[in-house]
Design a protein around this motif. Structure first.
Motif, PDB file in Angstrom:
ATOM      1  N   MET A 108       0.822  -1.203   0.000  1.00  0.00           N
ATOM      2  CA  MET A 108       0.000   0.000   0.000  1.00  0.00           C
ATOM      3  C   MET A 108       0.861   1.260   0.000  1.00  0.00           C
ATOM      4  SD  MET A 108      -3.123   1.185   2.502  1.00  0.00           S
ATOM      5  CE  MET A 108      -4.211  -0.024   1.734  1.00  0.00           C
ATOM      6  N   LEU A 109       1.950   1.248   0.765  1.00  0.00           N
ATOM      7  CA  LEU A 109       2.852   2.399   0.788  1.00  0.00           C
ATOM      8  C   LEU A 109       3.412   2.663  -0.607  1.00  0.00           C
ATOM      9  CD1 LEU A 109       4.793   1.741   4.123  1.00  0.00           C
ATOM     10  CD2 LEU A 109       2.983   3.424   3.728  1.00  0.00           C
ATOM     11  N   SER A 110       3.774   1.596  -1.298  1.00  0.00           N
ATOM     12  CA  SER A 110       4.298   1.741  -2.667  1.00  0.00           C
ATOM     13  C   SER A 110       3.231   2.309  -3.590  1.00  0.00           C
ATOM     14  CB  SER A 110       4.781   0.387  -3.191  1.00  0.00           C
ATOM     15  OG  SER A 110       5.850  -0.100  -2.413  1.00  0.00           O
ATOM     16  N   GLU A 111       1.990   1.839  -3.397  1.00  0.00           N
ATOM     17  CA  GLU A 111       0.883   2.339  -4.221  1.00  0.00           C
ATOM     18  C   GLU A 111       0.619   3.813  -3.934  1.00  0.00           C
ATOM     19  OE1 GLU A 111      -3.745   1.208  -5.380  1.00  0.00           O
ATOM     20  OE2 GLU A 111      -2.600  -0.061  -4.013  1.00  0.00           O
ATOM     21  N   ILE A 112       0.717   4.189  -2.665  1.00  0.00           N
ATOM     22  CA  ILE A 112       0.528   5.589  -2.290  1.00  0.00           C
ATOM     23  C   ILE A 112       1.546   6.465  -3.018  1.00  0.00           C
ATOM     24  CG2 ILE A 112       0.754   7.271  -0.403  1.00  0.00           C
ATOM     25  CD1 ILE A 112      -0.346   5.100   1.477  1.00  0.00           C
ATOM     26  N   LYS A 113       2.798   6.016  -3.021  1.00  0.00           N
ATOM     27  CA  LYS A 113       3.848   6.806  -3.669  1.00  0.00           C
ATOM     28  C   LYS A 113       3.593   6.917  -5.174  1.00  0.00           C
ATOM     29  CE  LYS A 113       8.822   7.471  -4.031  1.00  0.00           C
ATOM     30  NZ  LYS A 113      10.164   7.051  -3.576  1.00  0.00           N
ATOM     31  N   THR A 114       3.095   5.848  -5.769  1.00  0.00           N
ATOM     32  CA  THR A 114       2.785   5.891  -7.202  1.00  0.00           C
ATOM     33  C   THR A 114       1.691   6.908  -7.493  1.00  0.00           C
ATOM     34  OG1 THR A 114       3.400   3.566  -7.512  1.00  0.00           O
ATOM     35  CG2 THR A 114       1.949   4.550  -9.170  1.00  0.00           C
ATOM     36  N   VAL A 115       0.643   6.886  -6.675  1.00  0.00           N
ATOM     37  CA  VAL A 115      -0.491   7.807  -6.873  1.00  0.00           C
ATOM     38  C   VAL A 115      -0.060   9.258  -6.705  1.00  0.00           C
ATOM     39  CG1 VAL A 115      -2.700   8.576  -5.915  1.00  0.00           C
ATOM     40  CG2 VAL A 115      -2.272   6.147  -6.253  1.00  0.00           C
ATOM     41  N   ILE A 116       0.635   9.563  -5.621  1.00  0.00           N
ATOM     42  CA  ILE A 116       1.029  10.960  -5.395  1.00  0.00           C
ATOM     43  C   ILE A 116       2.100  11.391  -6.393  1.00  0.00           C
ATOM     44  CG2 ILE A 116       0.423  10.828  -2.961  1.00  0.00           C
ATOM     45  CD1 ILE A 116       3.417  10.755  -2.309  1.00  0.00           C
ATOM     46  N   GLY A 117       2.881  10.422  -6.883  1.00  0.00           N
ATOM     47  CA  GLY A 117       3.889  10.740  -7.889  1.00  0.00           C
ATOM     48  C   GLY A 117       3.276  11.197  -9.195  1.00  0.00           C
ATOM     49  N   HIS A 118       2.025  10.776  -9.444  1.00  0.00           N
ATOM     50  CA  HIS A 118       1.305  11.188 -10.653  1.00  0.00           C
ATOM     51  C   HIS A 118       0.401  12.390 -10.390  1.00  0.00           C
ATOM     52  CE1 HIS A 118       2.496   7.120 -11.986  1.00  0.00           C
ATOM     53  NE2 HIS A 118       2.432   7.643 -13.191  1.00  0.00           N
ATOM     54  N   GLY A 119       0.581  12.991  -9.209  1.00  0.00           N
ATOM     55  CA  GLY A 119      -0.192  14.192  -8.908  1.00  0.00           C
ATOM     56  C   GLY A 119      -1.511  13.951  -8.207  1.00  0.00           C
ATOM     57  N   GLY A 120      -1.771  12.706  -7.793  1.00  0.00           N
ATOM     58  CA  GLY A 120      -3.031  12.400  -7.137  1.00  0.00           C
ATOM     59  C   GLY A 120      -2.968  12.555  -5.634  1.00  0.00           C
ATOM     60  N   LEU A 121      -4.123  12.380  -5.000  1.00  0.00           N
ATOM     61  CA  LEU A 121      -4.226  12.417  -3.537  1.00  0.00           C
ATOM     62  C   LEU A 121      -4.523  11.007  -3.042  1.00  0.00           C
ATOM     63  CD1 LEU A 121      -6.494  15.542  -2.895  1.00  0.00           C
ATOM     64  CD2 LEU A 121      -4.047  15.377  -2.432  1.00  0.00           C
ATOM     65  N   TRP A 122      -4.053  10.707  -1.842  1.00  0.00           N
ATOM     66  CA  TRP A 122      -4.367   9.413  -1.240  1.00  0.00           C
ATOM     67  C   TRP A 122      -5.073   9.660   0.095  1.00  0.00           C
ATOM     68  CZ3 TRP A 122      -3.632   4.414  -2.998  1.00  0.00           C
ATOM     69  CH2 TRP A 122      -3.964   3.415  -2.085  1.00  0.00           C
ATOM     70  N   LEU A 123      -6.276   9.098   0.211  1.00  0.00           N
ATOM     71  CA  LEU A 123      -7.052   9.231   1.436  1.00  0.00           C
ATOM     72  C   LEU A 123      -7.404   7.847   1.959  1.00  0.00           C
ATOM     73  CD1 LEU A 123      -9.641  11.883   0.193  1.00  0.00           C
ATOM     74  CD2 LEU A 123      -7.418  12.305   1.216  1.00  0.00           C
ATOM     75  N   GLY A 124      -7.756   7.768   3.210  1.00  0.00           N
ATOM     76  CA  GLY A 124      -8.235   6.512   3.762  1.00  0.00           C
ATOM     77  C   GLY A 124      -9.527   6.112   3.076  1.00  0.00           C
ATOM     78  N   GLN A 125      -9.806   4.811   3.032  1.00  0.00           N
ATOM     79  CA  GLN A 125     -10.964   4.301   2.303  1.00  0.00           C
ATOM     80  C   GLN A 125     -12.274   4.892   2.788  1.00  0.00           C
ATOM     81  OE1 GLN A 125     -10.920   2.524  -0.426  1.00  0.00           O
ATOM     82  NE2 GLN A 125     -13.142   2.578  -0.571  1.00  0.00           N
ATOM     83  N   GLU A 126     -12.452   4.999   4.110  1.00  0.00           N
ATOM     84  CA  GLU A 126     -13.708   5.506   4.657  1.00  0.00           C
ATOM     85  C   GLU A 126     -13.929   6.962   4.272  1.00  0.00           C
ATOM     86  OE1 GLU A 126     -15.906   6.243   8.983  1.00  0.00           O
ATOM     87  OE2 GLU A 126     -14.070   5.038   8.869  1.00  0.00           O
ATOM     88  N   LEU A 127     -12.890   7.778   4.397  1.00  0.00           N
ATOM     89  CA  LEU A 127     -13.022   9.193   4.051  1.00  0.00           C
ATOM     90  C   LEU A 127     -13.205   9.371   2.554  1.00  0.00           C
ATOM     91  CD1 LEU A 127     -13.067  12.106   4.911  1.00  0.00           C
ATOM     92  CD2 LEU A 127     -10.580  12.149   4.763  1.00  0.00           C
ATOM     93  N   LEU A 128     -12.482   8.570   1.775  1.00  0.00           N
ATOM     94  CA  LEU A 128     -12.620   8.651   0.326  1.00  0.00           C
ATOM     95  C   LEU A 128     -14.057   8.369  -0.091  1.00  0.00           C
ATOM     96  CD1 LEU A 128     -11.449   8.845  -2.543  1.00  0.00           C
ATOM     97  CD2 LEU A 128     -10.894   6.410  -2.395  1.00  0.00           C
ATOM     98  N   GLN A 129     -14.651   7.344   0.512  1.00  0.00           N
ATOM     99  CA  GLN A 129     -16.026   6.999   0.161  1.00  0.00           C
ATOM    100  C   GLN A 129     -16.990   8.123   0.516  1.00  0.00           C
ATOM    101  OE1 GLN A 129     -17.012   3.065   1.396  1.00  0.00           O
ATOM    102  NE2 GLN A 129     -18.670   2.914  -0.089  1.00  0.00           N
ATOM    103  N   ARG A 130     -16.755   8.761   1.669  1.00  0.00           N
ATOM    104  CA  ARG A 130     -17.617   9.883   2.057  1.00  0.00           C
ATOM    105  C   ARG A 130     -17.487  11.045   1.081  1.00  0.00           C
ATOM    106  NH1 ARG A 130     -16.861  10.497   8.638  1.00  0.00           N
ATOM    107  NH2 ARG A 130     -17.688   8.454   9.225  1.00  0.00           N
ATOM    108  N   LEU A 131     -16.256  11.333   0.669  1.00  0.00           N
ATOM    109  CA  LEU A 131     -16.035  12.434  -0.273  1.00  0.00           C
ATOM    110  C   LEU A 131     -16.677  12.143  -1.620  1.00  0.00           C
ATOM    111  CD1 LEU A 131     -12.329  13.494   0.404  1.00  0.00           C
ATOM    112  CD2 LEU A 131     -14.399  14.822   0.820  1.00  0.00           C
ATOM    113  N   ILE A 132     -16.568  10.894  -2.048  1.00  0.00           N
ATOM    114  CA  ILE A 132     -17.179  10.518  -3.326  1.00  0.00           C
ATOM    115  C   ILE A 132     -18.691  10.678  -3.246  1.00  0.00           C
ATOM    116  CG2 ILE A 132     -17.708   8.555  -4.823  1.00  0.00           C
ATOM    117  CD1 ILE A 132     -14.842   7.619  -4.456  1.00  0.00           C
ATOM    118  N   GLU A 133     -19.281  10.203  -2.163  1.00  0.00           N
ATOM    119  CA  GLU A 133     -20.732  10.306  -2.006  1.00  0.00           C
ATOM    120  C   GLU A 133     -21.192  11.759  -1.991  1.00  0.00           C
ATOM    121  OE1 GLU A 133     -21.483   8.195   1.558  1.00  0.00           O
ATOM    122  OE2 GLU A 133     -21.251   6.209   0.656  1.00  0.00           O
TER     123      GLU A 133
END
Length: 210
Positions: A108-133
């Motif tokens: 997961m840490l490696s995935e986080i670095k990949t996402v932020i390396g492409h300019g994205g944000l990484w949030l916890g699953q619960e918060l991400l779901q709330r933001l999406i909703e």
């Protein structure tokens, strides 16, 4: 990009070492200023993994801000022992690009670095779901636009993308579609590249219709 963990721990957690064997650990951001290769760190860009326990949101905001002030090209990811919504919003508001559990797996840490390396944000699953909703209720696209995006994907990529756009985690998508987590991750990576989405939240907003 160099990885530096800012933590009161004397040694890195095993998952940190597994994810980034060449990373360093410091107890205070001031120690980084005196780092032998501090100039090089600024030039190359650095990911600071800020480890916190139960510090106040105001303290967290100040720490994130101080890191960014000293290293303008740095990216800050907050690793919390007890993740919570208030801490996440404080971190992101101060300029952090990620917020996750301190004991996240190496993968997961490696995935986080990949996402932020492409300019994205990484949030916890619960918060991400709330933001999406919340976001999808406020923002919507014309169906024709969404259809044009989905037309760029393979049938399986479309299925994965639509489930992710609901806020589901990779494991949940794998369970729904009866495929492996690895397959979900591969299809999601291909979808991000095809559609130019930086992260899961942006993908959800792109595929949301009015």
């Amino acid at each position: 990009m160099q990885d530096i963990f800012v933590s009161n721990l004397s040694e890195r957690i095993n998952s940190w070492i597994e994810a980034f064997p060449d990373s360093e650990i410091v107890t205070d951001i001031l120690n980084v200023t005196d780092y032998p290769n501090s100039a090089q760190l600024e030039a190359d860009g650095t990911v600071f993994w800020l480890h916190i326990n139960e510090e106040e949101p105001a303290w967290l905001s100040n720490m994130v801000s101080n890191i960014i002030k000293q290293f303008e090209s740095a990216k800050v990811v907050v690793l919390a022992n007890a993740p919570n919504q208030a801490g996440c919003f404080s971190a992101l508001s101060a300029g952090a690009v990620g917020y996750a559990h301190a004991y996240s797996s190496a993968a997961m840490l490696s995935e986080i670095k990949t996402v932020i390396g492409h300019g994205g944000l990484w949030l916890g699953q619960e918060l991400l779901q709330r933001l999406i909703e919340t976001s999808t209720k406020l923002v919507g696209n014309q169906p024709a636009y969404v259809d044009s995006l989905l037309a760029q994907l393979t049938s399986r990529e479309r299925e994965v993308a639509l489930e992710v756009a609901k806020g589901l985690s990779n494991k949940e998508v794998a369970r729904v579609l009866n495929i492996t987590d690895r397959t979900v991750k591969a299809h999601l990576a291909a979808t991000f590249e095809r559609l130019g989405a930086k992260d899961r939240l942006q993908l959800a907003l792109m595929l949301n219709t009015r």
